[in-house]
Design an enzyme around this catalytic site. Structure first.
Site, PDB file in Angstrom:
ATOM      1  CB  SER A 155      -0.747   0.144   1.171  1.00 40.58           C
ATOM      2  OG  SER A 155      -1.379   1.078   1.547  1.00 40.58           O
ATOM      3  CE1 TYR A 174      -4.064  -2.349   5.335  1.00 36.68           C
ATOM      4  CE2 TYR A 174      -3.511   0.014   5.169  1.00 36.68           C
ATOM      5  CZ  TYR A 174      -3.977  -1.064   4.567  1.00 36.68           C
ATOM      6  OH  TYR A 174      -4.123  -1.431   3.360  1.00 36.68           O
TER       7      TYR A 174
HETATM    8  N1  LIG Z   1      -8.902  -0.397  -1.165  1.00 27.67           N
HETATM    9  C1  LIG Z   1      -7.774   0.083  -1.007  1.00 27.67           C
HETATM   10  O1  LIG Z   1      -7.742   1.463  -0.845  1.00 27.67           O
HETATM   11  C2  LIG Z   1      -6.451  -0.478  -0.830  1.00 27.67           C
HETATM   12  C3  LIG Z   1      -6.199  -1.822  -0.475  1.00 27.67           C
HETATM   13  N2  LIG Z   1      -4.960  -2.346  -0.495  1.00 27.67           N
HETATM   14  C4  LIG Z   1      -4.788  -3.659   0.016  1.00 27.67           C
HETATM   15  O2  LIG Z   1      -5.552  -4.554  -0.980  1.00 27.67           O
HETATM   16  C5  LIG Z   1      -5.921  -5.717  -0.552  1.00 27.67           C
HETATM   17  C6  LIG Z   1      -7.297  -6.028  -0.619  1.00 27.67           C
HETATM   18  O3  LIG Z   1      -8.117  -5.406  -0.289  1.00 27.67           O
HETATM   19  P1  LIG Z   1      -9.629  -4.637  -0.834  1.00 27.67           P
HETATM   20  O4  LIG Z   1      -9.591  -5.443  -2.152  1.00 27.67           O
HETATM   21  O5  LIG Z   1      -9.068  -3.160  -1.029  1.00 27.67           O
HETATM   22  O6  LIG Z   1     -10.446  -4.926   0.159  1.00 27.67           O
HETATM   23  P2  LIG Z   1     -11.726  -5.803   0.564  1.00 27.67           P
HETATM   24  O7  LIG Z   1     -12.348  -5.561   1.663  1.00 27.67           O
HETATM   25  O8  LIG Z   1     -12.893  -5.588  -0.937  1.00 27.67           O
HETATM   26  O9  LIG Z   1     -11.059  -7.384   0.034  1.00 27.67           O
HETATM   27  C7  LIG Z   1     -10.427  -7.860   1.183  1.00 27.67           C
HETATM   28  C8  LIG Z   1     -10.222  -9.203   0.812  1.00 27.67           C
HETATM   29  O10 LIG Z   1      -9.430 -10.004   2.020  1.00 27.67           O
HETATM   30  C9  LIG Z   1     -10.391 -11.133   2.466  1.00 27.67           C
HETATM   31  N3  LIG Z   1     -10.159 -11.553   3.741  1.00 27.67           N
HETATM   32  C10 LIG Z   1      -9.926 -10.515   4.798  1.00 27.67           C
HETATM   33  N4  LIG Z   1      -9.930 -11.112   6.084  1.00 27.67           N
HETATM   34  C11 LIG Z   1      -9.717 -12.475   5.645  1.00 27.67           C
HETATM   35  C12 LIG Z   1      -9.388 -13.639   6.499  1.00 27.67           C
HETATM   36  N5  LIG Z   1      -9.416 -13.390   7.748  1.00 27.67           N
HETATM   37  N6  LIG Z   1      -9.268 -14.976   5.725  1.00 27.67           N
HETATM   38  C13 LIG Z   1      -9.278 -14.727   4.516  1.00 27.67           C
HETATM   39  N7  LIG Z   1      -9.694 -13.649   3.550  1.00 27.67           N
HETATM   40  C14 LIG Z   1      -9.744 -12.609   4.201  1.00 27.67           C
HETATM   41  C15 LIG Z   1     -11.836 -10.680   2.119  1.00 27.67           C
HETATM   42  O11 LIG Z   1     -12.483 -12.043   1.873  1.00 27.67           O
HETATM   43  P3  LIG Z   1     -13.441 -12.666   2.820  1.00 27.67           P
HETATM   44  O12 LIG Z   1     -14.015 -11.600   3.908  1.00 27.67           O
HETATM   45  O13 LIG Z   1     -14.567 -13.422   2.150  1.00 27.67           O
HETATM   46  O14 LIG Z   1     -12.411 -13.521   3.812  1.00 27.67           O
HETATM   47  C16 LIG Z   1     -11.638 -10.013   0.823  1.00 27.67           C
HETATM   48  O15 LIG Z   1     -11.750 -11.053  -0.233  1.00 27.67           O
HETATM   49  C17 LIG Z   1      -5.557  -5.640   1.050  1.00 27.67           C
HETATM   50  O16 LIG Z   1      -4.492  -6.346   1.498  1.00 27.67           O
HETATM   51  C18 LIG Z   1      -5.699  -4.177   1.192  1.00 27.67           C
HETATM   52  O17 LIG Z   1      -4.747  -3.927   2.433  1.00 27.67           O
HETATM   53  C19 LIG Z   1      -3.870  -1.803  -0.619  1.00 27.67           C
HETATM   54  C20 LIG Z   1      -3.996  -0.412  -0.863  1.00 27.67           C
HETATM   55  C21 LIG Z   1      -5.152   0.286  -1.111  1.00 27.67           C
HETATM   56  C1  LIG Z   2      -6.000   1.792   2.199  1.00 26.30           C
HETATM   57  C2  LIG Z   2      -4.926   1.759   1.861  1.00 26.30           C
HETATM   58  O1  LIG Z   2      -3.983   0.971   2.042  1.00 26.30           O
HETATM   59  C3  LIG Z   2      -4.316   2.822   0.694  1.00 26.30           C
HETATM   60  N1  LIG Z   2      -3.308   2.800   0.279  1.00 26.30           N
HETATM   61  C4  LIG Z   2      -4.697   4.335   1.219  1.00 26.30           C
HETATM   62  O2  LIG Z   2      -4.158   5.221   0.608  1.00 26.30           O
HETATM   63  O3  LIG Z   2      -5.641   4.422   1.918  1.00 26.30           O
END
Ligand SMILES: NC(=O)C1=CN([C@@H]2O[C@H](COP(=O)(O)OP(=O)(O)OC[C@H]3O[C@@H](n4cnc5c(N)ncnc54)[C@H](OP(=O)(O)O)[C@@H]3O)[C@@H](O)[C@H]2O)C=CC1
Ligand SMILES: CC(=O)[C@H](N)C(=O)O
Length: 279
Positions: free
Chosen positions: A141, A154
């Site tokens: 991130s 985080y």
């Molecule tokens: N959105 C943003 O702005 C940003 C996101 N990220 C990173 O991107 C990645 C994906 O997040 P994003 O798509 O945004 O968020 P979402 O909340 O849409 O997706 C998160 C995913 O992680 C899974 N997950 C969460 N907890 C668990 C668990 N205990 N076991 C298995 N799977 C798990 C969820 O599936 P389920 O609940 O079905 O288990 C889901 O599929 C993360 O690592 C986040 O930190 C990085 C930068 C920016």
């Molecule tokens: C949720 C994230 O990790 C993201 N990079 C942000 O800028 O908020």
């Protein structure tokens, strides 16, 4: 190098993970989709199989469990599956003043964002080496580039992911393994519902998953070490001074007070999961 044919994507049930699955299926990869939400994974597997003629396997697993990666490895072996591309994407955040955050939730966050990511890499990298090639995409991130007060755990988890990935890349770049750290800024996903406020975004401007994941796959194709999609995110990641570290942290704290104020009362998981979830 052998072309990756089967991609395992954690956190494939929504957001960036579902988008990775869609774009990799469009490239012809078979898929292993991992998360807790079984119904969502099965729906996605069917949709992508129908649309692209690929095979999408569903593996329901809570990645906060201590033995999660071992279970995933055992299930892959039972099904006779090998993985050429590992996308360590599953993750979530907590925010607010540290003492207001549930300690178990922070523990689980580290298990998913950090421990499962390392454990899955241990499970799958040796097989890639034995087969002569493979790739790992670790989702970090823009929060990885500086301390993030009110998202302290985080941001630190994502700094781990960035540095772990950069180190691993140096170890394996001459042995046919590509390692990419993917560092997006804010993206419209369920992340901000789960964390409890959109104020947790490091900058105010939100991207959509499609272009962001395309940038990650382009970077992987080009064997880049890391990628920060979007000019504003690149400027904030690269032009933010790194030192003195205490000054950087103090500035970050001032800039993040909106998160503190929004979370007066503690963090939240507001996700309404569909379908069966595992404990
Ligand atoms: N959105 C943003 O702005 C940003 C996101 N990220 C990173 O991107 C990645 C994906 O997040 P994003 O798509 O945004 O968020 P979402 O909340 O849409 O997706 C998160 C995913 O992680 C899974 N997950 C969460 N907890 C668990 C668990 N205990 N076991 C298995 N799977 C798990 C969820 O599936 P389920 O609940 O079905 O288990 C889901 O599929 C993360 O690592 C986040 O930190 C990085 C930068 C920016
Ligand atoms: C949720 C994230 O990790 C993201 N990079 C942000 O800028 O908020």
């Amino acid at each position: 190098m052998r072309t990756a044919t089967t991609a395992l994507i954690t956190g494939a049930s929504s957001g960036l993970g579902a988008e990775f699955a869609a774009q990799l299926a469009a490239r012809g990869h078979d898929l292993v989709l991992v998360a807790r939400s079984a119904d969502r994974l099965h729906d996605l597997a069917k949709r992508l199989g129908d649309a692209h003629g690929v095979t999408a396997h569903v593996l329901v697993q809570d990645l906060s469990a201590p033995d999660a990666a071992r279970r995933v490895g055992a299930e892959l072996a039972d099904r006779g599956l090998t993985v050429d591309l590992l996308v360590n994407n599953a993750g979530f955040g907590t925010c607010g003043p540290f003492e207001t955050i549930d300690g178990q939730r922070d523990h689980d966050q580290l298990m998913v964002n950090v421990v499962a990511l390392v454990d899955l890499t241990h499970e799958l990298l040796p097989g890639m080496l034995a087969r002569g090639g493979g790739a790992v995409v670790n989702v970090s991130s823009t929060a990885s580039f500086q301390p993030t007060p009110y998202l302290a755990v985080y941001g630190a988890s994502k700094t781990f992911v960035l540095n772990f990935s950069l180190a691993l890349r140096q170890e394996y770049r001459r042995r046919g393994i590509r390692v990419l750290a993917f560092c997006p800024g804010p993206v419209e996903t369920e992340f901000f519902n789960v964390i409890g406020t959109r104020k947790a975004a490091v900058t105010g401007s939100f991207a959509t998953p499609g272009p962001v994941v395309r940038a990650a796959l382009r970077a992987l194709d080009a064997d880049r070490a890391y990628v920060v999609p979007g000019l504003a995110n690149q400027l904030s990641a690269h032009l933010t001074p790194r030192r003195p570290r205490t000054m950087v942290a103090a500035i970050a704290e001032r800039l993040s007070r909106g998160v503190r104020d929004a979370m007066a009362g503690g963090g939240a998981d507001t996700r309404k999961p569909s379908g069966e979830r595992v404990a």
